[in-house]
Design a protein around this motif. Sequence first.
Motif, mmCIF file in Angstrom:
data_model
loop_
_atom_site.group_PDB
_atom_site.id
_atom_site.type_symbol
_atom_site.label_atom_id
_atom_site.label_comp_id
_atom_site.label_asym_id
_atom_site.label_seq_id
_atom_site.Cartn_x
_atom_site.Cartn_y
_atom_site.Cartn_z
ATOM 1 N N LEU A 50 2.960 12.081 -5.493
ATOM 2 C CA LEU A 50 1.624 11.717 -5.964
ATOM 3 C C LEU A 50 0.974 12.887 -6.690
ATOM 4 C CD1 LEU A 50 0.052 9.731 -2.981
ATOM 5 C CD2 LEU A 50 0.816 8.806 -5.164
ATOM 6 N N LYS A 77 0.817 -1.211 0.000
ATOM 7 C CA LYS A 77 0.000 0.000 0.000
ATOM 8 C C LYS A 77 0.851 1.261 0.000
ATOM 9 C CE LYS A 77 -3.641 -2.434 -0.204
ATOM 10 N NZ LYS A 77 -4.267 -2.582 -1.563
ATOM 11 N N ARG A 82 -6.213 9.567 0.628
ATOM 12 C CA ARG A 82 -5.187 8.535 0.519
ATOM 13 C C ARG A 82 -4.594 8.165 1.875
ATOM 14 N NH1 ARG A 82 -2.653 6.646 -4.128
ATOM 15 N NH2 ARG A 82 -4.014 6.961 -5.911
ATOM 16 N N TRP A 131 -0.471 5.023 -0.620
ATOM 17 C CA TRP A 131 -1.333 5.218 0.527
ATOM 18 C C TRP A 131 -0.573 5.889 1.656
ATOM 19 C CZ3 TRP A 131 -5.217 0.775 1.883
ATOM 20 C CH2 TRP A 131 -6.010 0.499 0.762
ATOM 21 N N ARG A 182 -4.701 5.783 6.265
ATOM 22 C CA ARG A 182 -5.539 4.838 5.523
ATOM 23 C C ARG A 182 -5.061 3.404 5.723
ATOM 24 N NH1 ARG A 182 -7.109 4.906 -0.957
ATOM 25 N NH2 ARG A 182 -8.454 3.060 -0.878
#
Length: 226
Positions: A180, A136, A202, A141, A145
Amino acid sequence: MGHSSFDWSCELPNRKSYVSAQPAQRAILIVRPDSAEEERLSIPVAVGRMLRQQSKALDVHSRAELLYELKRCAESCAWEKVCSLVSRRDYSSKELDDRLKRNGYTSSVRELVVKRALSCGLIDNDRFASAYIRTKLAAGWGERRIALELSHKGIELGDVPGWPEEFIDPDNEVDRALSLLERKSLPRGDAYGKLMRFLVSRGFRMGCARAAVERRLSEIEGNDQR
């Protein structure tokens, strides 16, 4: 099926009537003692199928004997289910328990087979959590999360060996969030709010998200002025 003073049968569901969105179907074990009313027990389909296959070999003269055979078949079928699931991907102990519960297995049977899977190393919560976290993180992530999703799987992030030192550098989280944002085109209208919501969804903390969004907007503004 059974002794002359004790009878039982098992009804399996109609496969054609099954809809995938519905809960898992159940078989019905029908117990017919001579001196009592008919009893109908909901059991997993795999267990019902096994009972029917073994019916001719079972020497069952009472409800207690039938329940013993039911438990034996349930443990065998539950273990086969666990092995089948784990052959496809790793599971946490809670995930396995949830899957078995959905299929209609009792708490005692679930506890027995999940403990067996843990004791022989077929599943390992620490191993599962470590692989899950790394996967993840690579998918972009944030910590919050990951913590939430692991909690749903019965694992607390703070209990994972090596967390966070072996997984993330807290000083690098802003850079990770920024990377990101750099893959996304600048949204129209309220870019700041939309980018913030994206990072928070996220799992990035508010402070980290704010710093990353401000840096990203500053970079874009700097490029526009050239």
